[in-house]
Every structure is written in structure tokens, then in C-alpha cells.
Design a protein around this motif. Sequence first.
Motif, short mmCIF file in Angstrom:
data_model
loop_
_atom_site.label_atom_id
_atom_site.label_comp_id
_atom_site.label_asym_id
_atom_site.label_seq_id
_atom_site.Cartn_x
_atom_site.Cartn_y
_atom_site.Cartn_z
N GLY A 237 5.77 7.83 -9.10
CA GLY A 237 4.71 7.45 -8.17
C GLY A 237 5.12 6.32 -7.26
N TRP A 238 4.16 5.85 -6.50
CA TRP A 238 4.44 4.89 -5.44
C TRP A 238 3.45 3.75 -5.47
N ASP A 239 2.66 3.62 -6.51
CA ASP A 239 1.60 2.63 -6.48
C ASP A 239 2.12 1.22 -6.67
N HIS B 220 15.55 4.91 0.47
CA HIS B 220 14.81 3.69 0.84
C HIS B 220 13.79 4.10 1.89
N ASN B 221 12.51 4.01 1.53
CA ASN B 221 11.44 4.40 2.47
C ASN B 221 10.92 3.19 3.23
N VAL B 222 10.88 3.29 4.54
CA VAL B 222 10.29 2.25 5.38
C VAL B 222 9.05 2.82 6.07
N GLN C 236 0.87 -1.16 0.00
CA GLN C 236 0.00 0.00 0.00
C GLN C 236 0.90 1.21 0.00
N SER C 237 0.41 2.29 -0.58
CA SER C 237 1.34 3.38 -0.78
C SER C 237 1.00 4.63 0.00
N SER C 238 -0.13 4.67 0.65
CA SER C 238 -0.44 5.91 1.35
C SER C 238 0.02 5.82 2.80
N PRO D 276 0.42 5.58 6.70
CA PRO D 276 1.82 5.57 7.17
C PRO D 276 2.68 4.49 6.54
N TRP D 277 2.33 4.01 5.34
CA TRP D 277 3.18 3.03 4.69
C TRP D 277 4.32 3.70 3.95
N TYR D 278 5.53 3.25 4.19
CA TYR D 278 6.70 3.71 3.46
C TYR D 278 6.83 5.23 3.49
N ASP D 279 6.56 5.80 4.66
CA ASP D 279 6.58 7.24 4.83
C ASP D 279 7.89 7.75 5.43
N VAL D 280 8.79 6.85 5.82
CA VAL D 280 10.03 7.26 6.48
C VAL D 280 11.17 7.13 5.47
N GLN D 281 11.64 8.27 5.01
CA GLN D 281 12.66 8.24 3.96
C GLN D 281 14.07 8.15 4.56
N SER D 282 14.89 7.36 3.95
CA SER D 282 16.27 7.19 4.43
C SER D 282 17.11 8.41 4.09
#
Length: 211
Positions: free
Chosen positions: A131-133, A78-80, A18-20, A22-28
Amino acid sequence: MKPIIVALTCLAATVAAQSSPPWYDVQSSAFRLILKSDNDTYDGHALGACHQGAAVEGLCLTGDTIDDPAVSYTTFYHNVSSSENATVNANDTLGVLNYILTIGGGINVPSAMKFSQSPGSNIADPIFSPGWDDFTPIAFDEECGSAYIPIYQDDTVSPPSYYNPTLKLKNWYICLTRFSYLYTTLVYKFGVTGEPQNPTCVAVEVVRVWV
Ligand SMILES: *[C@@H]1O[C@H](CO)[C@@H](O)[C@H](O)[C@H]1NC(C)=O
Ligand SMILES: *[C@@H]1O[C@H](CO)[C@@H](O)[C@H](O)[C@H]1NC(C)=O
Ligand SMILES: *[C@@H]1O[C@H](CO)[C@@H](O)[C@H](O)[C@H]1NC(C)=O
Ligand SMILES: *[C@@H]1O[C@H](CO)[C@@H](O)[C@H](O)[C@H]1NC(C)=O
């Protein structure tokens, strides 16, 4: 766009599609992807985003080495996920490998990496698109920052069972590929057994080295 072209040991280290937030919202922090290989042609070289179509990039071998400075096309993130309590720059955590494409007018276009596979081959091309989909999550190990994909299920046995511990599969190779253009690119071979059918492939590890 116009990115450019360009291209094992330690160098310095839950799939939820899922891309919205709080998924993958923390960028390295920014990092480069540096190759580690028994083959000197590739060892110590940086991977770079390379043009594979309109706003689409592959991961190509570059002439840059670990001793050269980072440039835009060799810089990745790398987004976690905060929802999994992942911290910035987390090790051994699935996340989205991403690249910030700059297009005309200085507009930044965040782009996520997804494997593109043809049924006629057993290797996949990592491809960035806007995008992030759609993405293929990867992780980096704590020991060396070496990129891998966690594998949970073992279907080489009957009946299929589970790896314990989870297998960290690092099936990375540098090969001559033709996703759009004939380039020397990073690929990922599917499966825990066998070799790439592409005869040009040379095994590498892919290590994140902070900028
Ligand atoms: C990841 O592992 C490296 C050692 O390879 C360590 O220095 C670093 O602190 C770890 N990062 C996090 C966020 O725990
Ligand atoms: C990656 O993290 C940055 C910073 O928090 C955020 O702007 C971006 O939307 C994130 N990407 C995804 C897929 O959530
Ligand atoms: C290293 O890679 C190059 C380019 O693919 C290849 O020509 C050469 O044979 C390889 N060397 C070894 C020792 O495998
Ligand atoms: C994240 O941390 C919160 C608070 O400690 C906890 O309730 C939650 O279960 C954790 N989530 C995960 C996925 O570990």
C-alpha cells in the motif's frame, strides 16, 4: 513470499503525506540501489528486498554488484507528484521509494518504504509494506543520483532556525540489524550530529542506477 537475501562518488545522480492521486502518481523508470562506500566490502554492491515478515521487506546487502543484471528483488521505483509538476525520474524531488512484491499466483503488490525506528536506537530500518498510506519520502540528487532526505530546520542552535540552502542529509549506513531477523541491512541514522550507536555500522551512499 520469498525474497531472498541478500545488501562514495558518482556511479554514472515538501513533504505531503497523502497517497491518492495526484500525489506520488508519477512512477520512475526501474532502478537499482547501488552502494558507494570507502569500504570495499560494500562498495558497488546492490541492495535487495529481503523478507522481514508477511509481505514486509527490508533493504539488505546482496552479493550482487553493479556488474550483475538487475533481478526482481534488486529493482525499485520512485514515485513523484504531478501536482507538484514533477516529471518522471525527477532529481532532487521528494517521492515514495517503492518495490513491487510478487506473491503467490503472480499477483503484484506495490509496497512503499517507511522508516521504522525503535526509541532505544538512533537508527531506523527502511521497511516496505503493501500500500501507499504510510511512507518516508526521499529524494535523489542531480549530481550522482545519491539518496538523501531534505532537512529544513536546524535545532542544533538556539533558537532553532532554518537551513539555507536546505540540508541534503545522507545518513545511510550498512549495519547488522534485527528488525525481525539478523540481517546486514541498510539503515538511516537520525540527527545531523553523532554516529550510529550500533557498533557494526559502516557509512555508505545509496545511488540509483537505472536498469
Ligand atoms: C537528473 O540528473 C541527471 C544527471 O545526474 C540528468 O542526466 C537527468 O536528465 C536528470 N533528470 C531529469 C528528469 O531532469
Ligand atoms: C506510482 O505510480 C504508478 C504509475 O502512475 C501508479 O500506478 C501508482 O498508484 C503510484 N503510486 C502512488 C502512491 O500514487
Ligand atoms: C569493512 O566492513 C567490514 C564488514 O562490516 C568490516 O569487517 C571491515 O572492518 C570494514 N573495513 C574497514 C576498512 O573499515
Ligand atoms: C504547476 O504548474 C502550473 C501551470 O504552469 C502552475 O499554475 C502551478 O503553480 C505549478 N505548481 C507547482 C506546485 O509548482
